[in-house]
Design a protein around this motif. Structure first.
Motif, short mmCIF file in Angstrom:
data_model
loop_
_atom_site.label_atom_id
_atom_site.label_comp_id
_atom_site.label_asym_id
_atom_site.label_seq_id
_atom_site.Cartn_x
_atom_site.Cartn_y
_atom_site.Cartn_z
N LEU A 18 0.32 -38.51 5.54
CA LEU A 18 -0.86 -37.64 5.48
C LEU A 18 -1.86 -38.08 6.54
CD1 LEU A 18 -1.18 -37.57 1.59
CD2 LEU A 18 -0.37 -35.70 3.06
N GLY A 39 -6.78 -35.48 7.77
CA GLY A 39 -8.18 -35.53 7.38
C GLY A 39 -9.15 -35.41 8.54
N ASP A 66 -1.82 -28.04 7.54
CA ASP A 66 -2.22 -27.47 6.26
C ASP A 66 -2.17 -25.95 6.31
OD1 ASP A 66 -2.73 -30.06 5.48
OD2 ASP A 66 -4.91 -29.82 5.32
N PRO A 95 -6.33 -34.20 0.84
CA PRO A 95 -4.92 -34.58 0.80
C PRO A 95 -4.05 -33.61 0.00
CG PRO A 95 -6.26 -36.18 -0.38
CD PRO A 95 -7.20 -35.27 0.31
N GLY A 115 -2.50 -30.97 2.22
CA GLY A 115 -1.34 -31.48 2.95
C GLY A 115 -0.13 -31.61 2.05
N PHE A 148 4.62 -39.35 -0.45
CA PHE A 148 3.43 -39.22 0.37
C PHE A 148 2.82 -40.59 0.64
CE2 PHE A 148 3.77 -35.09 -1.73
CZ PHE A 148 3.65 -34.24 -0.63
N PRO A 192 -0.68 -42.13 2.99
CA PRO A 192 -1.75 -41.85 3.94
C PRO A 192 -1.54 -42.62 5.23
CG PRO A 192 -2.52 -43.37 2.27
CD PRO A 192 -1.12 -42.97 1.88
N THR A 243 -2.89 -41.20 -3.23
CA THR A 243 -2.25 -40.61 -2.06
C THR A 243 -0.90 -41.28 -1.77
OG1 THR A 243 -3.57 -42.03 -0.61
CG2 THR A 243 -4.33 -39.75 -0.91
#
Length: 192
Positions: free
Chosen positions: A16, A19, A75, A83, A86, A101, A103, A138
């Motif tokens: 991910l 952001g 996205d 998040p 995503g 997942f 980050p 996350t």
């Protein structure tokens, strides 16, 4: 407890990196240099051996992320919706049943992350990491079947990741004494 040997076939890893990077002064956190290479590459190095394939969720600098040779997905919801946006994109695009997942700002993930979550998920459609200090939602292993539930949750205006995972009947998995593996790089000073 003894488990059969872990085989990661059927699990897609998704980094991910979509952001805003607001705590990094608006810079793309995944591309920030950390120990002489982009932060997301540290996550990739740790995650890749634990899954079948890795995708990157990013919403800017797409061409830079594509240089990794990995699929890059943006996205489907606009305005950096967090998040969960995503996650929704990944859950609707992957061809595997499970998605791990991670980050882009956790460069020291343990080598047994996916295996531990897999064996401790039971019948749950989602599990996430927690340590004695806090939850790390996350870092989650999620079944693709909850994509529609997530779509409705986001359409209702909700964005709270932990709340969604709990509503989806997921649960936390305690990684006792392993806080250092899950340290986030949130601010420029953390890049050391």
């Amino acid at each position: 407890m003894n488990h059969p040997p872990f085989h990661h076939s059927g699990i897609t890893g998704v980094i991910l990196a979509g952001g805003r990077g607001s705590r990094m002064g608006g810079k793309d956190k995944g591309l920030m240099p950390y120990r002489n290479r982009a932060l997301y590459l540290h996550v990739l190095q740790r995650l890749q051996p634990q899954v079948t394939t890795v995708w990157i969720n990013a919403n800017r600098n797409i061409e830079v992320y594509q240089q990794s040779g990995l699929p890059v997905i943006c996205d489907t919801l606009a305005n950096f919706s967090g998040p969960l946006a995503g996650m929704l994109t990944a859950l609707t695009r992957v061809t595997t049943e499970w998605v791990m997942f991670a980050p882009c700002d956790t460069p020291a993930l343990p080598d047994n992350l996916v295996e531990r979550l897999w064996y401790e998920k039971g019948g749950a459609p989602a599990v996430w990491v927690c340590t004695e200090q806090r939850d790390h939602p996350t870092l989650a292993l999620v079944h693709a079947s909850i994509a529609e539930q997530l779509r409705h949750y986001l359409a209702s205006g909700e964005r709270r990741l932990m709340v969604f995972l709990q509503q989806a009947e997921g649960h936390r998995v305690l990684f006792s004494g392993q806080e250092s593996y899950f340290k986030n790089i949130n601010y420029p000073d953390d890049l050391g």
